[in-house]
Design a protein around this motif. Structure first.
Motif, PDB file in Angstrom:
ATOM      1  N   TYR A  29       0.850  -1.186   0.000  1.00 40.88           N
ATOM      2  CA  TYR A  29       0.000   0.000   0.000  1.00 40.88           C
ATOM      3  C   TYR A  29       0.884   1.235   0.000  1.00 40.88           C
ATOM      4  N   ARG A  30       0.369   2.276  -0.637  1.00 37.45           N
ATOM      5  CA  ARG A  30       1.075   3.547  -0.718  1.00 37.45           C
ATOM      6  C   ARG A  30       0.247   4.598   0.014  1.00 37.45           C
ATOM      7  N   LEU A  31       0.877   5.315   0.932  1.00 39.64           N
ATOM      8  CA  LEU A  31       0.226   6.398   1.655  1.00 39.64           C
ATOM      9  C   LEU A  31       0.776   7.712   1.115  1.00 39.64           C
ATOM     10  N   ASP A  32      -0.122   8.527   0.559  1.00 33.65           N
ATOM     11  CA  ASP A  32       0.255   9.805  -0.045  1.00 33.65           C
ATOM     12  C   ASP A  32      -0.341  10.957   0.752  1.00 33.65           C
ATOM     13  N   PRO A  33       0.459  12.006   1.006  1.00 35.56           N
ATOM     14  CA  PRO A  33      -0.118  13.185   1.653  1.00 35.56           C
ATOM     15  C   PRO A  33      -1.089  13.855   0.686  1.00 35.56           C
ATOM     16  N   VAL A  34      -2.279  14.217   1.165  1.00 36.76           N
ATOM     17  CA  VAL A  34      -3.287  14.831   0.307  1.00 36.76           C
ATOM     18  C   VAL A  34      -3.616  16.259   0.716  1.00 36.76           C
ATOM     19  N   ALA A  35      -3.290  16.667   1.914  1.00 39.10           N
ATOM     20  CA  ALA A  35      -3.573  18.027   2.371  1.00 39.10           C
ATOM     21  C   ALA A  35      -2.485  18.970   1.862  1.00 39.10           C
ATOM     22  N   GLN A  36      -2.866  20.211   1.650  1.00 39.43           N
ATOM     23  CA  GLN A  36      -1.903  21.235   1.256  1.00 39.43           C
ATOM     24  C   GLN A  36      -0.876  21.434   2.368  1.00 39.43           C
ATOM     25  N   LEU A  37       0.307  21.895   2.022  1.00 42.23           N
ATOM     26  CA  LEU A  37       1.357  22.081   3.020  1.00 42.23           C
ATOM     27  C   LEU A  37       1.006  23.137   4.064  1.00 42.23           C
ATOM     28  N   ASP A  38       0.130  24.067   3.712  1.00 47.40           N
ATOM     29  CA  ASP A  38      -0.260  25.092   4.682  1.00 47.40           C
ATOM     30  C   ASP A  38      -1.510  24.708   5.476  1.00 47.40           C
ATOM     31  N   ASP A  39      -1.973  23.473   5.331  1.00 49.29           N
ATOM     32  CA  ASP A  39      -3.140  22.994   6.079  1.00 49.29           C
ATOM     33  C   ASP A  39      -2.794  22.957   7.569  1.00 49.29           C
ATOM     34  N   PRO A  40      -3.631  23.537   8.429  1.00 47.09           N
ATOM     35  CA  PRO A  40      -3.315  23.559   9.863  1.00 47.09           C
ATOM     36  C   PRO A  40      -3.244  22.179  10.519  1.00 47.09           C
ATOM     37  N   ARG A  41      -3.770  21.141   9.870  1.00 50.70           N
ATOM     38  CA  ARG A  41      -3.670  19.784  10.437  1.00 50.70           C
ATOM     39  C   ARG A  41      -2.215  19.329  10.543  1.00 50.70           C
ATOM     40  N   TRP A  42      -1.352  19.863   9.659  1.00 54.37           N
ATOM     41  CA  TRP A  42       0.059  19.494   9.715  1.00 54.37           C
ATOM     42  C   TRP A  42       0.729  20.042  10.972  1.00 54.37           C
ATOM     43  N   ASP A  43       0.089  20.977  11.661  1.00 53.40           N
ATOM     44  CA  ASP A  43       0.662  21.504  12.908  1.00 53.40           C
ATOM     45  C   ASP A  43       0.660  20.449  14.009  1.00 53.40           C
ATOM     46  N   ASN A  44      -0.245  19.493  13.920  1.00 47.65           N
ATOM     47  CA  ASN A  44      -0.365  18.455  14.944  1.00 47.65           C
ATOM     48  C   ASN A  44       0.468  17.220  14.664  1.00 47.65           C
ATOM     49  N   ALA A  45       0.876  17.029  13.410  1.00 51.16           N
ATOM     50  CA  ALA A  45       1.624  15.827  13.041  1.00 51.16           C
ATOM     51  C   ALA A  45       2.521  16.153  11.849  1.00 51.16           C
ATOM     52  N   PRO A  46       3.724  15.613  11.804  1.00 47.92           N
ATOM     53  CA  PRO A  46       4.633  15.936  10.704  1.00 47.92           C
ATOM     54  C   PRO A  46       4.232  15.253   9.398  1.00 47.92           C
TER      55      PRO A  46
END
Length: 114
Positions: A29-46
């Protein structure tokens, strides 16, 4: 209570058969980041970029990827004293990472990161 051979027992996930082979079919399986880099969700997890894993299912792929991350209890950092951050993994959030089947044929090897 009798054992039903058609249903795997609790704790048998990722087990091996008598020959030492995985008891269940492992796919890539391949896991791809789908959120934009400026998405605030990235503040909680790298953001770890694209990750490939050998797992039993798409849900198991998220678990395998999350287990590979460093947890706060593994290093001298807060939160400490037995507090785990496993459930806070970006891999568990479908708005941060998508999971796709990369290879449906049975893949040799152990369940884990590739």
């Amino acid at each position: 209570m009798t054992d039903d051979p058609a249903q795997s027992r609790v704790g048998a996930l990722g087990g091996t058969d008598a020959r030492g082979q995985p008891a269940e079919k492992l796919n890539v399986y391949r896991l791809d980041p789908v959120a934009q880099l400026d998405d605030p969700r990235w503040d909680n997890a790298p953001n770890h970029g694209v990750v490939r894993v050998r797992a039993l299912s798409p849900a198991d792929a998220r678990i395998v990827a999350a287990e590979a991350e460093i947890d706060f209890v593994d290093i001298d950092a807060k939160p400490g004293d037995g507090t785990t951050t496993d459930s806070a993994s970006a891999f568990r959030d479908e708005k941060l990472y998508s999971v796709s089947l990369e290879n449906e044929t049975e893949q040799p090897g152990k369940r884990g990161l590739i």
